[in-house]
Design a protein around this motif. Structure first.
Motif, PDB file in Angstrom:
ATOM      1  N   LYS A 137       0.463  -1.072   0.020  1.00 30.60           N
ATOM      2  CA  LYS A 137      -0.209   0.276  -0.111  1.00 30.60           C
ATOM      3  C   LYS A 137       0.840   1.309  -0.221  1.00 30.60           C
ATOM      4  CE  LYS A 137      -3.623  -2.251   2.244  1.00 30.60           C
ATOM      5  NZ  LYS A 137      -4.692  -2.459   1.504  1.00 30.60           N
ATOM      6  N   VAL A 138       2.206   1.116  -0.159  1.00 33.08           N
ATOM      7  CA  VAL A 138       3.345   2.735  -0.972  1.00 33.08           C
ATOM      8  C   VAL A 138       2.404   3.701  -1.871  1.00 33.08           C
ATOM      9  CG1 VAL A 138       4.854   1.886   0.708  1.00 33.08           C
ATOM     10  CG2 VAL A 138       4.802   0.847  -1.306  1.00 33.08           C
ATOM     11  N   LEU A 139       2.243   2.967  -3.015  1.00 33.00           N
ATOM     12  CA  LEU A 139       1.712   3.380  -4.427  1.00 33.00           C
ATOM     13  C   LEU A 139       0.323   3.008  -4.884  1.00 33.00           C
ATOM     14  CD1 LEU A 139       5.026   2.823  -5.851  1.00 33.00           C
ATOM     15  CD2 LEU A 139       4.074   5.306  -5.444  1.00 33.00           C
TER      16      LEU A 139
ATOM     17  N   VAL B  75       3.426  15.645  -7.029  1.00 33.50           N
ATOM     18  CA  VAL B  75       4.223  14.282  -6.407  1.00 33.50           C
ATOM     19  C   VAL B  75       2.885  13.236  -6.273  1.00 33.50           C
ATOM     20  CG1 VAL B  75       4.784  13.325  -4.131  1.00 33.50           C
ATOM     21  CG2 VAL B  75       4.982  15.806  -4.388  1.00 33.50           C
TER      22      VAL B  75
ATOM     23  N   LEU C 106       3.242  12.052  -9.483  1.00 39.90           N
ATOM     24  CA  LEU C 106       4.793  10.560  -9.620  1.00 39.90           C
ATOM     25  C   LEU C 106       4.283   9.161  -9.584  1.00 39.90           C
ATOM     26  CD1 LEU C 106       7.783  13.937  -9.141  1.00 39.90           C
ATOM     27  CD2 LEU C 106       6.629  12.231 -11.392  1.00 39.90           C
ATOM     28  N   ARG C 107       3.802  10.036  -8.279  1.00 48.33           N
ATOM     29  CA  ARG C 107       2.799   8.472  -7.260  1.00 48.33           C
ATOM     30  C   ARG C 107       2.379   7.525  -8.399  1.00 48.33           C
ATOM     31  NH1 ARG C 107       0.105   8.370  -3.643  1.00 48.33           N
ATOM     32  NH2 ARG C 107       1.236   7.333  -2.351  1.00 48.33           N
TER      33      ARG C 107
ATOM     34  N   ILE D 139       5.005   6.071 -11.361  1.00 47.43           N
ATOM     35  CA  ILE D 139       5.954   4.743 -11.203  1.00 47.43           C
ATOM     36  C   ILE D 139       5.373   3.440 -11.277  1.00 47.43           C
ATOM     37  CG2 ILE D 139       7.490   4.024  -9.422  1.00 47.43           C
ATOM     38  CD1 ILE D 139       7.653   6.606  -7.319  1.00 47.43           C
TER      39      ILE D 139
ATOM     40  N   ILE E 259       9.232   9.713  -3.034  1.00 51.01           N
ATOM     41  CA  ILE E 259       8.207   9.872  -3.795  1.00 51.01           C
ATOM     42  C   ILE E 259       7.262   8.654  -2.931  1.00 51.01           C
ATOM     43  CG2 ILE E 259       6.452   9.635  -5.345  1.00 51.01           C
ATOM     44  CD1 ILE E 259       9.007  10.546  -7.107  1.00 51.01           C
ATOM     45  N   ALA E 260       7.575   6.931  -2.539  1.00 52.65           N
ATOM     46  CA  ALA E 260       6.635   6.398  -2.583  1.00 52.65           C
ATOM     47  C   ALA E 260       6.343   7.346  -1.202  1.00 52.65           C
ATOM     48  CB  ALA E 260       6.584   5.484  -2.792  1.00 52.65           C
TER      49      ALA E 260
ATOM     50  N   GLY F 109       3.870   9.656  -0.071  1.00 51.14           N
ATOM     51  CA  GLY F 109       2.604   9.745  -0.302  1.00 51.14           C
ATOM     52  C   GLY F 109       2.131   8.564   0.360  1.00 51.14           C
ATOM     53  N   SER F 110       2.512   7.358   1.330  1.00 53.01           N
ATOM     54  CA  SER F 110       1.935   6.521   1.660  1.00 53.01           C
ATOM     55  C   SER F 110       1.454   7.038   2.814  1.00 53.01           C
ATOM     56  CB  SER F 110       2.694   5.273   1.938  1.00 53.01           C
ATOM     57  OG  SER F 110       4.310   6.001   2.635  1.00 53.01           O
TER      58      SER F 110
END
Lengths: 325, 543
Positions: A159-161, A182, A185-186, A189, B17-18, B21-22
């Motif tokens: 669950k990071v992206l 941001v 970009l997420r 990826i 970046i990840a 956002g997380s």
């Protein structure tokens, strides 16, 4: 150079015309979209009227003549499904596809060339062998499977992206781009990685082969004999000579990334041209299919032209055909 | 070595970046006032009169309202009209809701309804128009701003249910004055807004509980709550719809926390979602029936080899086919329990359905005997055509049906194809025997009988989806009578009788009703709808 440009332009237009004709007739032969567009409640009268509204009542040659006439003014017809000009629809989806392809390209070049170079310089080292084995894996894994695995690992499990879709966009020079946020970009990826891994492997292998070959060439020996630093030999002379096949492949692959990112776009629900194409084929939306292919062919023609020009810059021995004429 | 350094740098950048956002999207995130929904099909426009098809109608109900509304069982309920009655057989009077405002602040009145009925049939390049729902109207007048008189040529009981389909636009916002209804050419309407103006947002002005904030084709539709809405305010201040047309990615988007609710969950993923404590699944019977149909007209139907005869004209053959099919097995094995075996064309709780109609049980011996009696003791050869990407597991259902028919001696081969091919071929009458599905927008029995089981008749608009030409005088007569009966109770009884006769004659063989599934975070609740619509107004916080 100018003669070359015009000849290329002429060839490009011919290809577009032939392709548009084939696709137009081909999609016509596939069947009538009216049956999937109509509401189940529609009666026979509504069916006939809808066919007239979409211009499907006319014989093929009349439809084609009308298409050619409006195509000459830059109008490729109105989408059956969306009711808006097909070319606008395709172009509105283009920024999403282009930025995805560009990010993927940057990743694949940024990873592929250094990796290939490193492996080529030290083919027997652990690093060199590791890179070459990894590259085989990289281009044997099917695209859609890779995409699903990335989603499963990074979106569903960790669950990071995000699992798909395009992130927040900002308007840059009148175009909506998600590259500069941001959130954007997420979202980029995972699909960009999916597209890039295959290309990066391909480029790494090309760079590897090129490096190994270049190291044995006379100009490298000469440079060494002349006492140039290793850094300069590799960074300038070897790199430049391996770039020729790499640029060719990058050019072709960029085109195919833009044109055939269909699978990646579908897996990631990426609102690009590929997803539009798939949905249009599913609904036999002929104007959109034709417009899409016209845009893609035009893009290939342009990319090939740019590649030819880059050759001349990279290698003074290459002359653009027709330059002397 | 430079290469390695770059890789490490790139990876580090990606990871940071990840990580940034997380924090915002981790699964433990509170449900605030925003709801995100993953749709299985994308609406083609924000113009409510452009394309009469479920994805459009479902979404545009958030922004626009209609004279009447439909509840979750497609029963007609008050909408912008609070009540209606017939003055005589051809005159309807609608009393309109007072104090309703459009999202631009203008007042709603009967003039807006007349304007909308004028525009609905006249949208340029509409692929499927709403003209069919306004065709019965011969005149519309407004004696006062909150009363609407609707005239029809003959008795036409479907006026209230068809009024639930035509979205009401603001006449004023679109530059129209006082509108005079005329079937040929309405007066005072000015220039109708184009579909693009709705997509861009400036014409998307309705009275509904939500307002359009943004429509990016292929990407998302963002709605904001209409704070001046007259009715119950929905729970969500902002709703984002994302079209995720592939089933796998749609499920992934839910499990990754990208969206809070998805529609049309694939059967193979149901267990996985149910097993996850953070999510739940809601299922409801839909009005979509999967059925078998035949070519009755041709002496030698395409794909059928039965010794030069058309076997489907013999009722015993049709009955044998119905008896050979084990509907419960299809429901249990192929549909994973997410369907209900069907005995007629509409679920029993809907208008005009028979309350006691049971799905026939499989009877292999009985079917064999019927075939032998009909002169086919050794069966015959037939091709079963079906779409393979339109209905839930449609290709597999066709395979199962073929195997079940093989048990009673028929030699069946399945020809499954993509739906654009399938429907075009069906219209060209290239099939002898086919499997397909049906759901109507108005949701009463006449909308099933009229297209599927009535004798094709262009003037009446009957038999539109009956390319095989099934014809039964008794069914036609009852349907005719029902369509001229204003009284709802009497009409329902007539339609139920017509359906009973068509089913007893095996003119159409229903297999099952699909169930519609929604999966969502466990903090949410949804009331399933038979029309398969996904509406943010009906998504509540779980108690």
């Amino acid at each position: 150079m100018l003669a070359f440009l015009f000849r290329r332009l002429g060839q490009g237009l011919l290809v577009i015309a032939v392709m548009a004709t084939l696709v137009f007739v081909g999609v016509y032969a596939l069947g009538n979209p009216i049956d999937i567009l109509l509401s189940p409640d529609a009666d026979q009268l509504e069916r006939e009227q809808a066919i007239v509204r979409l211009g499907l009542d006319r014989p093929l040659w009349v439809q084609f003549a009308l298409f050619v006439r409006s195509a000459l003014t830059g109008n490729l017809g109105v989408s059956f499904v969306h009711g808006v000009p097909a070319i606008d629809l395709v172009l509105s989806r283009m920024p999403a596809t282009l930025e995805l392809a560009l990010v993927a390209l940057v990743i694949s070049v940024g990873v592929g060339i250094p990796a290939g170079l490193a492996a080529g310089l030290a083919p027997r080292s652990l690093l060199g062998r590791g890179i070459m084995t990894g590259s085989i894996l990289g281009f044997s894994v099917p695209n859609f499977w890779l995409g699903l695995m990335l989603i499963l690992v990074f979106a569903v499990e960790l669950k990071v992206l995000p699992a798909g879709g395009r992130g927040e966009t900002v308007r840059v020079l009148g175009i909506e781009l998600s590259l500069f946020t941001v959130d954007g970009l997420r979202h980029l990826i995972l699909p960009a990685l999916t597209l890039a891994i295959y290309k990066a492997s391909l480029i790494a292998r090309l760079a590897y082969a090129g490096t190994r070959e270049a190291l044995l060439q006379d100009f490298v020996r000469f440079a060494r004999a002349k006492g140039l630093s290793r850094r300069r030999i590799v960074g300038v002379h070897v790199l430049k000579s391996i770039m020729i096949p790499v640029v060719t492949v990058i050019g072709l692959e960029l085109g195919s990334m833009i044109a055939f990112a269909v699978v990646t776009e579908t897996v990631f629900a990426w609102p690009g041209m590929g997803k539009l194409l798939i949905e249009s084929i599913y609904r036999l939306d002929r104007p959109v299919i034709v417009a899409y292919l016209v845009v893609v062919v035009a893009m290939f023609v342009i990319i090939n032209f740019v590649v030819d020009v880059i050759y001349t810059l990279l290698d003074p021995r290459v002359r653009v055909a027709g330059q002397e004429a | 070595m430079r290469g390695l350094k770059q890789i490490v740098l790139a990876a580090a950048a990606a990871a940071s970046i990840a990580a940034a956002g997380s924090i915002a999207t981790a699964n433990g995130q509170e449900l605030k006032n925003e709801l995100k929904i993953g749709l299985s099909a994308e609406p083609s426009a924000m113009d409510p009169h452009f394309h009469n098809l479920t994805p459009n109608n479902s979404l545009l109900r958030h922004i626009f309202e209609r004279l009447t509304d439909q509840d979750e069982n497609q029963a007609v309920t008050p909408g912008l009209a609070t009540s209606w009655r017939t003055i005589d057989d051809t005159t309807w009077e609608f009393k309109l809701r007072g104090g309703v405002k459009f999202s631009d602040g203008s007042e709603f009145s009967a003039n807006d309804v007349i304007y909308s009925f004028c525009r609905a049939p006249r949208v340029e390049s509409s692929p499927s128009s709403f003209a069919i729902y306004s065709r019965a109207v011969t005149d519309m007048t407004a004696p006062d701003p909150l009363t609407l008189i609707v005239k029809t040529a003959g008795p036409y009981p479907l006026i209230p249910s068809e009024a639930a389909t035509i979205a009401v636009l603001s006449a004023k916002a679109n530059g129209a004055g006082a509108v005079t209804f005329d079937r040929q050419e309405c007066k005072g309407v000015g220039v109708y807004p184009k579909t693009e103006a709705f997509n861009a947002g400036q014409a998307a002005i309705g009275t509904g509980p939500y307002k359009l904030a943004r429509f990016t084709k292929g990407d998302r539709i963002v709605l904001e709550r209409n704070e001046s809405y007259w009715g119950e305010k929905p729970a969500w201040q902002r709703v984002t719809f994302r079209p995720i047309t592939s089933a796998g990615p749609r499920v992934a988007a839910l499990l990754a926390g990208d969206v809070d609710l998805i529609e049309n969950v694939p059967i193979q993923d149901l267990e996985r979602i149910k097993a996850n404590a953070g999510y739940k699944v809601v299922q409801g019977l839909s009005a979509r029936v999967i059925y078998l149909h035949f070519d009755y007209v041709d002496d030698a139907p395409p794909g059928v080899d039965a010794g030069g005869k058309n076997p489907f004209r013999d009722k015993r053959v049709r009955e044998a086919i119905s008896k050979a099919i084990d509907r419960d097995a299809i429901v249990a094995r192929i549909m994973g329990g997410v369907a209900v075996a069907a005995g007629e064309l509409l679920p029993s709780m809907m208008f005009g359905a028979n309350k006691d109609m049971k799905a026939p049980k499989a009877d292999v011996e009985g079917a064999k005997k019927l075939l032998a009696d009909a002169g086919y003791p050794n069966g015959f050869t037939v091709v079963l055509s079906a779409p393979n990407d339109r209905y839930i597991n449609d290709g597999q259902i066709a395979q199962a049906v073929a195997q079940m028919l093989a048990r009673v001696g028929l030699k069946v081969s399945v020809e499954a194809m993509t739906s654009s091919q399938f429907f075009a071929k069906r219209t060209r009458r290239e099939f002898g025997f086919w499997l397909t599905g049906w759901i109507s927008d108005t949701g009463e029995m006449s909308a099933q009988i009229k297209p599927l089981a009535a004798t094709p008749n262009r003037d009446k608009g009957w038999g539109t989806t009956n390319p095989g030409g099934y014809s039964n005088g008794k069914v036609d007569a009852l349907l005719d009578q029902a369509l001229g009966t204003i009284d709802d109770g009497k009409r329902a009884a007539l339609l139920a009788e017509a359906s009973r006769i068509a089913m007893a004659d095996y003119g159409v063989i229903p297999l099952h009703f699909e169930m519609t599934t929604w999966a969502m975070r466990k903090e949410l609740a949804y009331t399933p709808r038979v029309d398969q619509n996904t509406q943010a107004m009906m998504v509540k916080r779980a108690p």
